[in-house]
Design a protein around this motif. Sequence first.
Motif, mmCIF file in Angstrom:
data_model
loop_
_atom_site.group_PDB
_atom_site.id
_atom_site.type_symbol
_atom_site.label_atom_id
_atom_site.label_comp_id
_atom_site.label_asym_id
_atom_site.label_seq_id
_atom_site.Cartn_x
_atom_site.Cartn_y
_atom_site.Cartn_z
ATOM 1 N N ALA A 208 -5.399 -24.100 -8.418
ATOM 2 C CA ALA A 208 -5.236 -23.547 -7.070
ATOM 3 C C ALA A 208 -5.406 -24.652 -6.026
ATOM 4 O O ALA A 208 -4.606 -24.776 -5.081
ATOM 5 C CB ALA A 208 -6.251 -22.421 -6.844
ATOM 6 N N LEU A 209 -6.448 -25.473 -6.209
ATOM 7 C CA LEU A 209 -6.682 -26.583 -5.268
ATOM 8 C C LEU A 209 -5.474 -27.518 -5.231
ATOM 9 O O LEU A 209 -5.020 -27.941 -4.162
ATOM 10 C CB LEU A 209 -7.928 -27.372 -5.699
ATOM 11 N N MET A 210 -4.943 -27.840 -6.416
ATOM 12 C CA MET A 210 -3.819 -28.786 -6.490
ATOM 13 C C MET A 210 -2.589 -28.210 -5.792
ATOM 14 O O MET A 210 -1.856 -28.932 -5.099
ATOM 15 C CB MET A 210 -3.514 -29.090 -7.969
ATOM 16 N N GLN A 211 -2.392 -26.903 -5.936
ATOM 17 C CA GLN A 211 -1.252 -26.256 -5.289
ATOM 18 C C GLN A 211 -1.398 -26.373 -3.758
ATOM 19 O O GLN A 211 -0.448 -26.698 -3.056
ATOM 20 C CB GLN A 211 -1.203 -24.782 -5.727
ATOM 21 N N LEU A 212 -2.614 -26.143 -3.280
ATOM 22 C CA LEU A 212 -2.896 -26.269 -1.845
ATOM 23 C C LEU A 212 -2.620 -27.693 -1.357
ATOM 24 O O LEU A 212 -1.914 -27.917 -0.371
ATOM 25 C CB LEU A 212 -4.361 -25.889 -1.586
ATOM 26 N N TYR A 214 -0.916 -30.166 -2.761
ATOM 27 C CA TYR A 214 0.445 -30.661 -2.962
ATOM 28 C C TYR A 214 1.388 -30.073 -1.912
ATOM 29 O O TYR A 214 2.213 -30.781 -1.335
ATOM 30 C CB TYR A 214 0.909 -30.271 -4.372
ATOM 31 N N ILE A 215 1.254 -28.764 -1.663
ATOM 32 C CA ILE A 215 2.188 -28.120 -0.724
ATOM 33 C C ILE A 215 1.888 -28.536 0.718
ATOM 34 O O ILE A 215 2.796 -28.836 1.478
ATOM 35 C CB ILE A 215 2.159 -26.578 -0.896
ATOM 36 N N THR A 216 0.619 -28.566 1.086
ATOM 37 C CA THR A 216 0.299 -28.821 2.503
ATOM 38 C C THR A 216 0.080 -30.305 2.818
ATOM 39 O O THR A 216 0.165 -30.704 3.976
ATOM 40 C CB THR A 216 -0.981 -28.068 2.931
ATOM 41 N N GLY A 217 -0.274 -31.103 1.817
ATOM 42 C CA GLY A 217 -0.625 -32.500 2.087
ATOM 43 C C GLY A 217 -2.006 -32.612 2.722
ATOM 44 O O GLY A 217 -2.413 -33.692 3.149
ATOM 45 N N LEU A 218 -2.736 -31.507 2.802
ATOM 46 C CA LEU A 218 -4.071 -31.519 3.419
ATOM 47 C C LEU A 218 -5.151 -31.684 2.358
ATOM 48 O O LEU A 218 -4.941 -31.347 1.195
ATOM 49 C CB LEU A 218 -4.302 -30.217 4.194
ATOM 50 N N GLU A 219 -6.293 -32.186 2.807
ATOM 51 C CA GLU A 219 -7.429 -32.373 1.891
ATOM 52 C C GLU A 219 -8.585 -31.473 2.309
ATOM 53 O O GLU A 219 -8.764 -31.188 3.496
ATOM 54 C CB GLU A 219 -7.918 -33.833 1.925
ATOM 55 N N VAL A 220 -9.371 -31.058 1.315
ATOM 56 C CA VAL A 220 -10.590 -30.306 1.608
ATOM 57 C C VAL A 220 -11.658 -31.297 2.057
ATOM 58 O O VAL A 220 -11.924 -32.286 1.366
ATOM 59 C CB VAL A 220 -11.068 -29.524 0.360
ATOM 60 N N LYS A 221 -12.235 -31.024 3.240
ATOM 61 C CA LYS A 221 -13.233 -31.941 3.812
ATOM 62 C C LYS A 221 -14.652 -31.487 3.490
ATOM 63 O O LYS A 221 -15.567 -32.278 3.315
ATOM 64 C CB LYS A 221 -13.040 -31.940 5.324
ATOM 65 N N ALA A 222 -14.834 -30.162 3.449
ATOM 66 C CA ALA A 222 -16.153 -29.592 3.156
ATOM 67 C C ALA A 222 -15.956 -28.207 2.561
ATOM 68 O O ALA A 222 -14.918 -27.576 2.791
ATOM 69 C CB ALA A 222 -16.987 -29.492 4.427
ATOM 70 N N LEU A 223 -16.947 -27.767 1.792
ATOM 71 C CA LEU A 223 -16.817 -26.431 1.194
ATOM 72 C C LEU A 223 -18.172 -25.754 1.056
ATOM 73 O O LEU A 223 -19.227 -26.397 1.041
ATOM 74 C CB LEU A 223 -16.131 -26.524 -0.180
ATOM 75 N N SER A 224 -18.096 -24.421 0.980
ATOM 76 C CA SER A 224 -19.251 -23.598 0.663
ATOM 77 C C SER A 224 -18.811 -22.685 -0.478
ATOM 78 O O SER A 224 -17.823 -21.966 -0.338
ATOM 79 C CB SER A 224 -19.655 -22.773 1.895
ATOM 80 N N ALA A 225 -19.515 -22.759 -1.618
ATOM 81 C CA ALA A 225 -18.960 -22.120 -2.821
ATOM 82 C C ALA A 225 -19.919 -21.158 -3.507
ATOM 83 O O ALA A 225 -21.144 -21.280 -3.396
ATOM 84 C CB ALA A 225 -18.551 -23.203 -3.822
ATOM 85 N N HIS A 226 -19.316 -20.192 -4.206
ATOM 86 C CA HIS A 226 -20.041 -19.277 -5.099
ATOM 87 C C HIS A 226 -19.446 -19.410 -6.495
ATOM 88 O O HIS A 226 -18.232 -19.286 -6.654
ATOM 89 C CB HIS A 226 -19.868 -17.819 -4.664
#
Length: 398
Positions: A208-212, A214-226
Amino acid sequence: MSNSNQRPLNVGLVGGSSGFIAKAHQRAIFMDGTRRVTAGALSSNSEKAMASASEWPYPIVGYESFDAMLEGELEKSAGERIDYVLILTPNHAHFEPARKFIEAGIPVFCEKPLTLSLQESETLSAIVKEKEIPFCVAHTYLGHWTTRLARHVVQSGLLGDIRWVDVSYLQSWMAVRSRNPDFAKTAWRLDPAKSGPSNCGGDIGTHALMQLRYITGLEVKALSAHLESLVKIEGFEADQLDDHFTAYCQLDNGGRALVRATQIAIGHKNDLRIEVNGALGSLKWAQEESEKLVINLIDQPERIHWRGGIHANDGFFQNLPEELMDEPTTPWGHAEGFHDAFARLHRCFESDVRAYQSGTYNGTDGSKYATVDDGVTGLRFIEKAVESNRNGHAWVEL
Ligand SMILES: NC(=O)c1ccc[n+]([C@@H]2O[C@H](COP(=O)([O-])OP(=O)(O)OC[C@H]3O[C@@H](n4cnc5c(N)ncnc54)[C@H](O)[C@@H]3O)[C@@H](O)[C@H]2O)c1
């Protein structure tokens, strides 16, 4: 790309005696007639490895282990030996073969997630750079023609600045298969020693991350996860890895994203889908309906674009890249799918392997398939998600 004067490339497999994924790769390798499987160390059990090789649908050279395959293949002359290796083992058995084959100068196509830990991935990345050698991580869904079109649409600015991305990969196998007697075959995925720090996040959250990305060219800068285990398996208890993964993300353009994955959603099969929302419009893509792309622009009727029905001069899509339009596809209505996506990755990788062999390989920019650094980013995302989860779902920078 290859031509009829070129011999087919020889591919060696590490792993593949039991998983469905080996068969999918085998079909994709063969699809263009320019690649074939010629060798394999198909199991961690040497007897099974040899037996599986002898049962392969056509003759291949069987080896008892990947070390034996490396040694045996290096003794052959160029042209006879394998041109690249495909690693299909569980996650804990990616790093060693990948490292050894790269160090020996043999390009590597490796299943995801890249390795067990971020540290291993970074080590591989450093060696790949030092050796200037092709390396692909098998993020299958980048190979769909419509994923490539979606990338063009978003990155050409048609949707405006991206504000919000909702990407999810929903499956049911933990809920369904954990009730079956053959579950033991799959149970390695719940074991941190074999799977890594996350099962669900590592296995399908990274897709899912790779799809995001690759399609947008954007990177995740910070996250809050469960990370949660909702189906309890006897014998695992405290050590059982997650089957339900949710990360709320800040993107490097100031936008937001939700990256979700689950293996407990009965009724969902391989339901990877993405919705990209920009200031001017939105785009929707789903792998189970991967022939189409849905686009909504402000004040315009919804558009459903079908693969095969898109033309460079149709007035809607601007500057469609020639290489996208030249990609071999079947006419619309004759559906493409999973194998075609894999074949597109192998086709692009083949091209880089041939360039490498002729001394003209200049590295890859990640537009054709996921690179070793995409694999590193996947592992970093997972390790940071685990850290966030451990610290009360705190925001963690990547
Ligand atoms: N890209 C995709 O869409 C996709 C889909 C499914 C699985 N995968 C990935 O493929 C990999 C394998 O998953 P699977 O479900 O097929 O696993 P699996 O357990 O069904 O099969 C793994 C195979 O590797 C063999 N093996 C293990 N250690 C080995 C070693 N040291 N040498 C040689 N063979 C060895 C096993 O004998 C078995 O044949 C995982 O990393 C998984 O994440 C990717």
